[in-house]
Design an enzyme around this catalytic site. Structure first.
Site, PDB file in Angstrom:
ATOM      1  N   ASP A  16      16.193 -11.467  17.905  1.00  0.00           N
ATOM      2  CA  ASP A  16      17.565 -11.263  18.359  1.00  0.00           C
ATOM      3  C   ASP A  16      17.595 -10.004  19.242  1.00  0.00           C
ATOM      4  O   ASP A  16      16.661  -9.224  19.240  1.00  0.00           O
ATOM      5  CB  ASP A  16      18.508 -11.147  17.140  1.00  0.00           C
TER       6      ASP A  16
ATOM      7  N   GLU B  85      30.826 -10.326  16.203  1.00  0.00           N
ATOM      8  CA  GLU B  85      29.801  -9.554  15.503  1.00  0.00           C
ATOM      9  C   GLU B  85      30.392  -8.349  14.769  1.00  0.00           C
ATOM     10  O   GLU B  85      31.441  -8.486  14.117  1.00  0.00           O
ATOM     11  CB  GLU B  85      28.693  -9.159  16.491  1.00  0.00           C
TER      12      GLU B  85
END
Ligand code: GLC
Length: 644
Positions: free
Chosen positions: A306, A509
């Protein structure tokens, strides 16, 4: 690629039972393996490490892709061709062509290896103006319709092909267990069963079925990503990128179930999670990324890191992380420091921190996926079959599927005196902060990363919830007035009913984490699950309407269940609409009768997340020993039974 052994028990001759094990022709996978081995053998270390590197498009030119042999680029949240939020389809294709042509250059004898461009098409091709934007996963979990998921995957992939990309970082297979997590809405459910029920269908829609056995992808398909392996949704306090303290058995029981059908559906990539599991950051966790994911679950695509996730591993930085490569990450997402990462990794190999066999293994996996998807036979992006098919981007047919998804995602939680469905001939007041806001409807990961820099004009094909109500009532002689604050002109007739649309503002997020940092940044208004913990603005607005004797229907647009006990007491009906995307008109189709005064569409959605009554119940999940929700997992009223 898993060749399923077809065991045919055949009785031949008099009595002998001969079992033939018939495997699919080994030609395809074998031929890929032979080609890949030859290619890897021909590559320099620079070419190999370049192939293992993915950069963010604002930070890399086509010239640099050629010079440094990049294997992949991405447009991270908010990154756009030419930095233009409203980049046209031809802009996307132009940039894709430039990267592609640079990657297949054979200058100075380099290996021509087509680049692949990854994008977060997580609820449709949500980065592109005009695209169909579906409900976020929390709503799709409430719909829990596998056939619908296949269609959503297929449409999303096709719309990505229109702008020239090859790969989506979806689906998220998180099982969100603490709703304070800012990514709860990216999870289908707190229940691993619902996540497992939908995982293969969305992947099959995105990638197509059996494509890889023909050694190519159908032109409308792209490759998918099962993410974020493993345990992203189970961190302490729902802290994004935090510490999942599950035991191995809990990881298997709660956080792993979605990956089994995903791997069975031949998902070609898995993205490592930022979070910690079994005490170790996932980007450096060999036992889970290799021994379990590959050894036990049989995953045979490639693992992508990621966004600079490797730098969170102890002793690592963005430019050097042998631990992550040795743990099993094959391609590193290094949005900014990609050049430093290439240099640092070459040094790590030369210093013996990473073996050449591990580098070769990673490159082999990446090239195998590229060959399976037919990249080496493709033309440049703008010449592929669906490139620039503008009429398909956000087409009526695609939006019809999105509207079905909206309808099926809605959950009816309260319906006092069967006030719903409403007659179309009413005089309706539509009010509230999310009644006429495509920005609030689509939420995070929409046009830009946080989804909070948009206005209705950024969604040209979309419809707000008010748009839908207006068109429905006006088609039958009713009327609909929008007033955000719910104000009624002096002397004007009172409306027959008010529809109050409220809920969360967009976030993505960590900005959605309900914690003190979220509060400090002004992104969240509290650490508990209490809606509008501080100023009960919306409650006051509802009370003002009720004081006038107006019945009020509440539509809640949010990325998670929240405690709305006071609001609920005032409301005559309450619908959880989650984050419905661009097709707000799907809501009117359910809460209003048809022109004949009958039920138009009944509610189908059932809660895939328990609904809390206590603000401190952020971690409230089906199966808990002490389980006391306001509305339990699986709850949802219907007109037919006006009960469960
Ligand atoms: C983000 C997310 C991940 C996404 C990636 C690329 O940080 O964690 O889900 O795919 O970066 O945008």
């Amino acid at each position: 690629m898993k060749f399923k052994l077809i065991v045919g028990a055949v009785i031949i001759g008099s009595a002998s039972l001969v079992t033939y094990i018939i495997t699919k022709p080994i030609s395809l996978e074998k031929s890929i393996s032979i080609k890949v081995q030859a290619l890897v053998k021909s590559m320099t270390l620079e070419e190999k490490v370049g192939q293992m590197t993915q950069a963010d498009i604002p930070n890399i030119s086509a010239f640099q892709v050629e010079k440094y042999h990049l294997g992949s680029v991405l447009n991270g949240g908010g990154s756009k061709p030419y930095g233009n939020k409203r980049a046209s389809i031809t802009d996307w294709l132009e940039v894709a062509d430039e990267y592609y042509e640079a990657s297949i250059s054979t200058k100075e004898g380099r290996a021509a290896i087509p680049i692949i461009w990854g994008t977060d098409a997580v609820h449709g091709h949500n980065n592109v103006i005009g695209a169909t934007i579906f409900p976020h996963n929390i709503g799709l979990g409430a719909a829990n319709n596998p056939e619908l998921m296949f269609k959503i995957g297929e449409i999303s992939a096709l719309e990505v092909r229109i702008t020239g990309q090859d790969w989506t970082f979806a689906p998220t297979l998180a099982v969100a267990r603490n709703d304070r997590w800012g990514r709860t809405y990216e999870s289908y459910s707190e229940s691993p069963d619902i996540v497992a029920n939908l995982a293969d269908d969305i992947i099959n829609g995105i990638q197509g079925i059996n494509n890889f056995e023909k050694n190519t992808l159908a032109p409308k398909n792209i490759i998918a990503t099962a993410k974020h392996f493993i345990g992203d949704g189970g961190t302490l306090n729902g802290d994004d990128q935090g510490d999942n303290q599950s035991t191995m058995q809990q990881l298997r029981d709660i956080h792993m179930p979605g990956y089994l059908p995903a791997i069975d559906a031949n998902v070609q990539t898995v993205m490592a999670s930022y979070s910690k599991a079994l005490g170790e950051k996932m980007h450096g966790n060999k036992s889970l990324l290799t021994d379990v994911l590959r050894g036990e679950l049989g995953f045979d695509g490639f693992v992508i890191g990621d966004w600079d996730g490797h730098a969170q591993v102890e002793g690592c930085s963005t430019v050097s992380c042998p631990q992550a490569i040795n743990a099993g990450i094959d391609m590193m997402m290094v949005p900014n420091d990609w050049k430093g990462f290439i240099e640092g990794t070459i040094k790590d190999v030369n210093d013996g921190k990473i073996s050449m066999s591990r580098i070769d293994e990673a490159v082999t996996r990446i090239l195998t996926v590229k060959m399976r998807m037919g990249m080496f036979e493709q033309t440049k992006p703008s010449l592929r079959p669906f490139a620039n098919k503008v009429e398909l981007l956000g087409s009526q047919q695609h939006r019809d599927v999105a509207r079905q998804a909206v309808r099926e995602s809605l959950v009816l939680l309260k319906n006092e005196n069967n006030i719903l469905p409403l007659d179309r001939k009413l005089n309706v007041l539509v009010t509230g902060p999310s009644a006429d806001s495509l920005q609030n409807q689509t939420g995070g990961w929409s046009i830009d990363w946080q989804g909070n820099g948009n206005s209705n004009k950024d969604f040209p094909n979309g419809s707000t919830i008010f748009d839908g109500i207006k068109s429905v009532v006006e088609s039958s002689g009713g009327s609909a007035t929008y007033n955000r604050m719910g104000l009624i002109k002096k002397g004007a007739d009172l409306p027959d009913v008010a529809i109050f649309v409220f809920g969360e503002k967009p976030y993505a997020e960590m900005f959605g984490d309900r914690d003190e940092s979220g509060m400090r940044q002004g992104k969240q208004d509290g650490e508990t699950m209490m809606y509008q913990e501080k100023l009960k603005r919306d409650l006051k607005a509802i009370q003002r309407l009720k004081k006038k004797g107006i019945r009020v229907i509440g539509i809640f647009v949010s990325g998670r269940p929240m405690v709305v006990n006071d609001e609920l007491t005032q409301l005559d009906a309450f619908v959880a609409a989650w984050l419905p995307g661009t097709e707000g008109n799907g809501i009117a189709e359910v809460i209003f009768k048809n022109n004949e005064g009958k039920v138009n569409y009944d509610f189908k959605g059932k809660l895939s997340f328990s609904w809390p009554k206590n603000p401190l119940d952020a971690e409230l999940n089906i199966g808990d020993e002490i389980y006391d929700p306001l509305y339990p997992f699986g709850f949802g009223l219907t007109y037919e039974t006006n009960s469960q």
